[in-house]
Scaffold this motif. Sequence first.
Motif, mmCIF file in Angstrom:
data_model
loop_
_atom_site.group_PDB
_atom_site.id
_atom_site.type_symbol
_atom_site.label_atom_id
_atom_site.label_comp_id
_atom_site.label_asym_id
_atom_site.label_seq_id
_atom_site.Cartn_x
_atom_site.Cartn_y
_atom_site.Cartn_z
ATOM 1 N N LYS A 9 112.386 56.966 9.970
ATOM 2 C CA LYS A 9 111.496 58.008 10.512
ATOM 3 C C LYS A 9 110.043 57.723 10.159
ATOM 4 O O LYS A 9 109.139 57.932 10.968
ATOM 5 N N MET A 10 109.823 57.246 8.941
ATOM 6 C CA MET A 10 108.468 56.936 8.508
ATOM 7 C C MET A 10 107.867 55.816 9.360
ATOM 8 O O MET A 10 106.702 55.894 9.785
ATOM 9 N N LEU A 11 108.642 54.786 9.631
ATOM 10 C CA LEU A 11 108.162 53.683 10.462
ATOM 11 C C LEU A 11 107.870 54.168 11.875
ATOM 12 O O LEU A 11 106.837 53.824 12.463
ATOM 13 N N LYS A 12 108.770 54.962 12.418
ATOM 14 C CA LYS A 12 108.584 55.474 13.787
ATOM 15 C C LYS A 12 107.311 56.307 13.892
ATOM 16 O O LYS A 12 106.533 56.134 14.823
ATOM 17 N N SER A 13 107.089 57.189 12.941
ATOM 18 C CA SER A 13 105.898 58.042 13.005
ATOM 19 C C SER A 13 104.615 57.246 12.798
ATOM 20 O O SER A 13 103.561 57.600 13.328
ATOM 21 N N HIS A 23 95.635 51.276 6.270
ATOM 22 C CA HIS A 23 95.917 51.025 4.859
ATOM 23 C C HIS A 23 96.658 52.206 4.222
ATOM 24 O O HIS A 23 97.565 52.002 3.416
ATOM 25 N N GLU A 24 96.279 53.405 4.588
ATOM 26 C CA GLU A 24 96.935 54.587 4.038
ATOM 27 C C GLU A 24 98.412 54.634 4.459
ATOM 28 O O GLU A 24 99.286 54.902 3.647
ATOM 29 N N ILE A 25 98.661 54.340 5.721
ATOM 30 C CA ILE A 25 100.035 54.326 6.232
ATOM 31 C C ILE A 25 100.831 53.213 5.571
ATOM 32 O O ILE A 25 101.961 53.422 5.119
ATOM 33 N N SER A 26 100.257 52.021 5.521
ATOM 34 C CA SER A 26 100.980 50.882 4.956
ATOM 35 C C SER A 26 101.274 51.093 3.480
ATOM 36 O O SER A 26 102.348 50.719 2.996
ATOM 37 N N SER A 27 100.348 51.704 2.756
ATOM 38 C CA SER A 27 100.572 51.982 1.330
ATOM 39 C C SER A 27 101.729 52.947 1.138
ATOM 40 O O SER A 27 102.548 52.777 0.226
ATOM 41 N N LYS A 28 101.800 53.954 1.990
ATOM 42 C CA LYS A 28 102.888 54.931 1.912
ATOM 43 C C LYS A 28 104.235 54.257 2.173
ATOM 44 O O LYS A 28 105.213 54.487 1.459
ATOM 45 N N ILE A 29 104.293 53.407 3.194
ATOM 46 C CA ILE A 29 105.533 52.690 3.521
ATOM 47 C C ILE A 29 105.909 51.754 2.373
ATOM 48 O O ILE A 29 107.066 51.721 1.934
ATOM 49 N N GLU A 30 104.933 51.007 1.899
ATOM 50 C CA GLU A 30 105.172 50.047 0.815
ATOM 51 C C GLU A 30 105.678 50.749 -0.443
ATOM 52 O O GLU A 30 106.652 50.308 -1.069
ATOM 53 N N ASP A 31 105.048 51.850 -0.803
ATOM 54 C CA ASP A 31 105.478 52.609 -1.983
ATOM 55 C C ASP A 31 106.898 53.136 -1.817
ATOM 56 O O ASP A 31 107.702 53.076 -2.749
ATOM 57 N N VAL A 55 108.978 43.801 6.243
ATOM 58 C CA VAL A 55 108.116 44.976 6.357
ATOM 59 C C VAL A 55 107.090 45.016 5.221
ATOM 60 O O VAL A 55 105.924 45.326 5.455
ATOM 61 N N LEU A 56 107.506 44.671 4.014
ATOM 62 C CA LEU A 56 106.531 44.646 2.913
ATOM 63 C C LEU A 56 105.428 43.629 3.170
ATOM 64 O O LEU A 56 104.267 43.877 2.839
ATOM 65 N N ASP A 57 105.773 42.497 3.789
ATOM 66 C CA ASP A 57 104.744 41.499 4.132
ATOM 67 C C ASP A 57 103.729 42.073 5.109
ATOM 68 O O ASP A 57 102.526 41.828 4.984
ATOM 69 N N ILE A 58 104.212 42.838 6.088
ATOM 70 C CA ILE A 58 103.312 43.475 7.058
ATOM 71 C C ILE A 58 102.383 44.446 6.333
ATOM 72 O O ILE A 58 101.182 44.456 6.561
ATOM 73 N N CYS A 59 102.954 45.248 5.460
ATOM 74 C CA CYS A 59 102.168 46.252 4.736
ATOM 75 C C CYS A 59 101.143 45.618 3.812
ATOM 76 O O CYS A 59 100.020 46.120 3.678
ATOM 77 N N GLU A 60 101.494 44.525 3.184
ATOM 78 C CA GLU A 60 100.596 43.881 2.227
ATOM 79 C C GLU A 60 99.384 43.246 2.900
ATOM 80 O O GLU A 60 98.392 42.936 2.239
#
Length: 87
Positions: A9-13, A23-31, A55-60
């Motif tokens: 759900k987090m990825l979809k939103s 960066h804010e979105i990616s940090s939330k997903i990564e965390d 996915v972590l690579d994308i976020c980083e």
Amino acid sequence: MKKMEAIIKMLKSSINDKERPEHEISSKIEDFINDNFWDIDKENHELASFLNDDVLDICEQTEPGLEGTNFRKEIKEAYSKILEMLN
């Protein structure tokens, strides 16, 4: 709610969330992935590995001030791969 469902759900939103910085979105997903990896792994090992490896690579790759990267496009592609993986 299962952790696996929560990250999906987090990825979809995040795909259509144009208001918040990448960066804010990616940090939330990564965390979330880092905090819940072992729970997700218990639910679905293949998904956990994909989240950890891809996915972590994308976020980083996103950092404050580097908006306009391919983050949303790459997250959308990852989300599609996850849906395929679960079917």
